[in-house]
Write a protein that holds these residues in place. Structure first.
Motif, PDB file in Angstrom:
ATOM      1  N   LEU A  33     -13.153   1.028 -12.973  1.00 48.55           N
ATOM      2  CA  LEU A  33     -14.451  -0.715 -12.385  1.00 48.55           C
ATOM      3  C   LEU A  33     -14.896   1.052 -11.929  1.00 48.55           C
ATOM      4  O   LEU A  33     -15.839   1.124 -11.832  1.00 48.55           O
ATOM      5  CB  LEU A  33     -13.749  -1.195 -12.039  1.00 48.55           C
ATOM      6  N   PHE A  34     -13.939   1.621 -10.685  1.00 54.16           N
ATOM      7  CA  PHE A  34     -14.605   2.279  -9.558  1.00 54.16           C
ATOM      8  C   PHE A  34     -15.113   4.321 -10.641  1.00 54.16           C
ATOM      9  O   PHE A  34     -16.023   4.318  -9.967  1.00 54.16           O
ATOM     10  CB  PHE A  34     -13.144   2.895  -9.263  1.00 54.16           C
TER      11      PHE A  34
ATOM     12  N   SER B 105      -7.168   9.266  -5.721  1.00 49.52           N
ATOM     13  CA  SER B 105      -6.330   9.623  -7.146  1.00 49.52           C
ATOM     14  C   SER B 105      -6.162   8.508  -8.535  1.00 49.52           C
ATOM     15  O   SER B 105      -6.275   9.239  -9.533  1.00 49.52           O
ATOM     16  CB  SER B 105      -4.992  10.267  -6.391  1.00 49.52           C
ATOM     17  N   ALA B 106      -5.860   7.631  -8.959  1.00 51.63           N
ATOM     18  CA  ALA B 106      -6.032   6.805  -9.539  1.00 51.63           C
ATOM     19  C   ALA B 106      -6.968   6.529  -9.665  1.00 51.63           C
ATOM     20  O   ALA B 106      -7.081   6.323 -11.591  1.00 51.63           O
ATOM     21  CB  ALA B 106      -5.212   5.403  -8.967  1.00 51.63           C
ATOM     22  N   VAL B 107      -8.429   6.978  -9.777  1.00 52.10           N
ATOM     23  CA  VAL B 107      -9.207   6.469 -10.243  1.00 52.10           C
ATOM     24  C   VAL B 107     -10.139   7.946 -10.585  1.00 52.10           C
ATOM     25  O   VAL B 107     -10.565   8.033 -11.820  1.00 52.10           O
ATOM     26  CB  VAL B 107     -11.358   6.860  -8.807  1.00 52.10           C
ATOM     27  N   PHE B 108      -9.767   8.798 -10.678  1.00 49.42           N
ATOM     28  CA  PHE B 108      -9.688   9.832 -11.381  1.00 49.42           C
ATOM     29  C   PHE B 108      -8.830  10.552 -12.533  1.00 49.42           C
ATOM     30  O   PHE B 108      -9.337  11.118 -12.940  1.00 49.42           O
ATOM     31  CB  PHE B 108      -9.322  11.888 -10.391  1.00 49.42           C
ATOM     32  N   ALA B 109      -7.331   9.333 -12.311  1.00 48.89           N
ATOM     33  CA  ALA B 109      -6.756   9.728 -13.806  1.00 48.89           C
ATOM     34  C   ALA B 109      -7.266   9.078 -14.354  1.00 48.89           C
ATOM     35  O   ALA B 109      -6.652   8.778 -15.832  1.00 48.89           O
ATOM     36  CB  ALA B 109      -5.578   9.434 -12.754  1.00 48.89           C
ATOM     37  N   ALA B 110      -8.400   7.865 -14.140  1.00 48.14           N
ATOM     38  CA  ALA B 110      -8.227   7.037 -14.883  1.00 48.14           C
ATOM     39  C   ALA B 110      -9.873   7.542 -16.057  1.00 48.14           C
ATOM     40  O   ALA B 110     -10.261   6.877 -17.065  1.00 48.14           O
ATOM     41  CB  ALA B 110      -9.596   5.596 -14.441  1.00 48.14           C
ATOM     42  N   ILE B 111      -9.862   8.927 -15.393  1.00 50.55           N
ATOM     43  CA  ILE B 111     -11.460   9.450 -15.891  1.00 50.55           C
ATOM     44  C   ILE B 111     -10.765   9.981 -17.795  1.00 50.55           C
ATOM     45  O   ILE B 111     -10.023  10.983 -17.323  1.00 50.55           O
ATOM     46  CB  ILE B 111     -12.473  10.537 -15.542  1.00 50.55           C
ATOM     47  N   ASP B 112     -11.259   9.767 -18.106  1.00 46.79           N
ATOM     48  CA  ASP B 112     -11.613   9.696 -19.874  1.00 46.79           C
ATOM     49  C   ASP B 112     -12.327  10.038 -21.371  1.00 46.79           C
ATOM     50  O   ASP B 112     -13.033  10.626 -20.063  1.00 46.79           O
ATOM     51  CB  ASP B 112     -10.040   9.224 -20.254  1.00 46.79           C
ATOM     52  N   GLY B 113     -12.368  10.741 -21.878  1.00 46.26           N
ATOM     53  CA  GLY B 113     -13.067  10.895 -22.827  1.00 46.26           C
ATOM     54  C   GLY B 113     -13.699  10.249 -23.208  1.00 46.26           C
ATOM     55  O   GLY B 113     -15.159  10.111 -23.463  1.00 46.26           O
ATOM     56  N   ASN B 114     -13.663   8.516 -23.219  1.00 54.71           N
ATOM     57  CA  ASN B 114     -14.262   7.510 -22.995  1.00 54.71           C
ATOM     58  C   ASN B 114     -14.805   7.280 -22.645  1.00 54.71           C
ATOM     59  O   ASN B 114     -16.174   6.657 -22.497  1.00 54.71           O
ATOM     60  CB  ASN B 114     -13.467   6.361 -23.590  1.00 54.71           C
ATOM     61  N   LEU B 115     -15.161   7.609 -20.725  1.00 58.39           N
ATOM     62  CA  LEU B 115     -16.233   6.906 -19.752  1.00 58.39           C
ATOM     63  C   LEU B 115     -17.391   8.165 -20.056  1.00 58.39           C
ATOM     64  O   LEU B 115     -18.366   7.960 -20.097  1.00 58.39           O
ATOM     65  CB  LEU B 115     -15.084   8.126 -18.580  1.00 58.39           C
TER      66      LEU B 115
ATOM     67  N   ALA C 295     -16.126   4.180 -13.607  1.00 57.60           N
ATOM     68  CA  ALA C 295     -17.112   3.632 -14.095  1.00 57.60           C
ATOM     69  C   ALA C 295     -18.778   3.314 -13.574  1.00 57.60           C
ATOM     70  O   ALA C 295     -19.793   4.137 -13.526  1.00 57.60           O
ATOM     71  CB  ALA C 295     -17.450   2.605 -14.567  1.00 57.60           C
ATOM     72  N   ILE C 296     -18.219   3.354 -12.399  1.00 58.43           N
ATOM     73  CA  ILE C 296     -19.394   2.759 -10.656  1.00 58.43           C
ATOM     74  C   ILE C 296     -19.588   4.795  -9.819  1.00 58.43           C
ATOM     75  O   ILE C 296     -20.351   4.595  -9.858  1.00 58.43           O
ATOM     76  CB  ILE C 296     -18.655   2.012  -9.502  1.00 58.43           C
ATOM     77  N   PHE C 297     -18.459   5.623  -9.957  1.00 56.26           N
ATOM     78  CA  PHE C 297     -18.380   6.602  -9.720  1.00 56.26           C
ATOM     79  C   PHE C 297     -19.719   7.595 -10.670  1.00 56.26           C
ATOM     80  O   PHE C 297     -20.163   8.386 -10.074  1.00 56.26           O
ATOM     81  CB  PHE C 297     -17.271   7.794  -9.501  1.00 56.26           C
ATOM     82  N   ALA C 298     -18.949   7.494 -11.974  1.00 59.47           N
ATOM     83  CA  ALA C 298     -19.997   8.005 -13.081  1.00 59.47           C
ATOM     84  C   ALA C 298     -21.599   7.551 -13.424  1.00 59.47           C
ATOM     85  O   ALA C 298     -22.011   8.602 -12.999  1.00 59.47           O
ATOM     86  CB  ALA C 298     -19.766   7.542 -14.601  1.00 59.47           C
ATOM     87  N   ALA C 299     -21.684   6.563 -12.933  1.00 60.71           N
ATOM     88  CA  ALA C 299     -23.242   6.513 -12.321  1.00 60.71           C
ATOM     89  C   ALA C 299     -23.806   6.644 -11.272  1.00 60.71           C
ATOM     90  O   ALA C 299     -24.646   6.930 -11.542  1.00 60.71           O
ATOM     91  CB  ALA C 299     -23.042   4.694 -12.133  1.00 60.71           C
ATOM     92  N   ALA C 300     -23.202   6.460 -10.520  1.00 58.01           N
ATOM     93  CA  ALA C 300     -23.833   6.714  -8.641  1.00 58.01           C
ATOM     94  C   ALA C 300     -23.832   8.564  -9.284  1.00 58.01           C
ATOM     95  O   ALA C 300     -24.706   9.498  -8.825  1.00 58.01           O
ATOM     96  CB  ALA C 300     -22.574   7.083  -7.698  1.00 58.01           C
ATOM     97  N   VAL C 301     -23.146   9.351  -9.717  1.00 55.38           N
ATOM     98  CA  VAL C 301     -23.010  11.126  -9.570  1.00 55.38           C
ATOM     99  C   VAL C 301     -24.174  11.378 -10.936  1.00 55.38           C
ATOM    100  O   VAL C 301     -24.818  12.371 -10.660  1.00 55.38           O
ATOM    101  CB  VAL C 301     -21.660  11.873 -10.464  1.00 55.38           C
ATOM    102  N   ALA C 302     -24.522  11.101 -11.955  1.00 58.00           N
ATOM    103  CA  ALA C 302     -25.529  10.400 -13.120  1.00 58.00           C
ATOM    104  C   ALA C 302     -26.769  10.491 -12.151  1.00 58.00           C
ATOM    105  O   ALA C 302     -27.893  11.268 -12.378  1.00 58.00           O
ATOM    106  CB  ALA C 302     -25.509   9.461 -13.732  1.00 58.00           C
ATOM    107  N   GLY C 303     -26.837   9.367 -11.318  1.00 53.74           N
ATOM    108  CA  GLY C 303     -28.151   9.243 -10.651  1.00 53.74           C
ATOM    109  C   GLY C 303     -28.277  10.214  -8.924  1.00 53.74           C
ATOM    110  O   GLY C 303     -29.562  10.615  -9.330  1.00 53.74           O
ATOM    111  N   ILE C 304     -27.406  11.580  -8.940  1.00 55.39           N
ATOM    112  CA  ILE C 304     -27.246  12.070  -8.137  1.00 55.39           C
ATOM    113  C   ILE C 304     -28.572  13.367  -9.172  1.00 55.39           C
ATOM    114  O   ILE C 304     -28.878  14.193  -8.646  1.00 55.39           O
ATOM    115  CB  ILE C 304     -25.957  12.522  -7.379  1.00 55.39           C
ATOM    116  N   LEU C 305     -27.762  14.005  -9.847  1.00 53.95           N
ATOM    117  CA  LEU C 305     -27.651  14.768 -10.715  1.00 53.95           C
ATOM    118  C   LEU C 305     -29.286  14.203 -10.963  1.00 53.95           C
ATOM    119  O   LEU C 305     -30.278  15.795 -11.059  1.00 53.95           O
ATOM    120  CB  LEU C 305     -27.457  14.698 -11.936  1.00 53.95           C
TER     121      LEU C 305
END
Length: 247
Positions: free
Chosen positions: A213-214, A37-47, A216-226
């Motif tokens: 940090l998490f 929940s905290a990781v998803f809350a950290a997602i913003d425009g900068n990410l 950004a890691i999840f964003a990189a993983a999702v980018a690779g999957i896509l």
């Protein structure tokens, strides 16, 4: 929705629920392991801005590496002497850790786009080269004899025999390299960057912003999957006869 897509989604949601419950039950400090929940809350425009930067670098490096690897593979098939002479150099590039090369790329090319694009290209080049060479040589000898009996030119042999046989090998390599491209771009950003997921990971790690940090890691993983699934979608369109055989 397709059942095949629902199964991994269900496992992912279950894993996130277990993660959330375990962190809150065991009172794990957020700077060590934040809840989802905290990781998803950290997602913003900068990410999303940093994700766009990394994706641009990765896709550019992937495209350059794939094009160069395909051209080199054609040369190798045309000239066995070139293959014997240059293939060891390709193996050397593959076995040299990208982390060791990345500082040199920043030194030679600066902290701009090109050092990250080159890092992504280097990590993508070898799988495409090896699989393309293998695919261009994959046709049975009987087919070559048939083309010679029909007096087909070398160009016709490449277009109508070698290339169709090569496509399954090529797309298998592209699916691997598409995910590796994200890794290459992120590693390049670790060494020297002002934007990108790698830069965000380094900054958030030094500030103990583990939730960022998490994310950004999840964003990189999702980018690779896509990217992986996009190449898979292209494979179904280009190698349509393979899909027909499986039906």
């Amino acid at each position: 929705m397709n059942l095949r897509a629902l199964i991994p989604a269900a496992f992912l949601i279950a894993a996130l629920c277990v993660w959330e419950l375990a962190v809150r039950t065991l009172n794990v400090p957020a700077y060590i392991l934040p809840p989802p929940s905290a990781v998803f809350a950290a997602i913003d425009g900068n990410l999303f801005v940093d994700l766009a930067v990394t994706m641009t670098e990765a896709i550019s490096g992937f495209a350059i590496a794939s094009g160069c690897a395909f051209c080199v593979a054609l040369l190798f098939v045309r000239s066995p002497v070139l293959e014997r002479g240059l293939f060891p150099i390709a193996i050397t590039l593959k076995t040299t850790p990208l982390v060791a090369i990345a500082p040199l790329l920043v030194l030679w090319m600066g902290t701009g786009w090109w050092s990250k694009i080159t890092a992504a290209a280097l990590i993508c080049f070898f799988p495409v080269l090896v699989n393309t060479v293998k695919g261009l040589k994959a046709a049975d000898a009987e087919y070559y004899e048939l083309f010679r009996s029909l007096k087909a030119s070398r160009g016709q042999e490449f277009r109508k025999l070698r290339i169709p046989y090569c496509l399954p090998y090529l797309f298998s390599a592209l699916k691997i390299s598409s995910s590796l491209a994200i890794v290459g771009a992120v590693v390049g950003e670790f060494v020297g960057a002002t934007h990108g997921l790698g830069y965000l990971i380094m900054i958030s790690s030094s500030h103990l912003d583990t939730d960022i940090l998490f994310s950004a890691i999840f964003a990189a993983a999702v980018a690779g999957i896509l990217l992986f699934h996009f190449i898979g979608w292209l494979e179904q369109r280009f190698i349509f006869w393979q899909s027909a055989e499986l039906e």
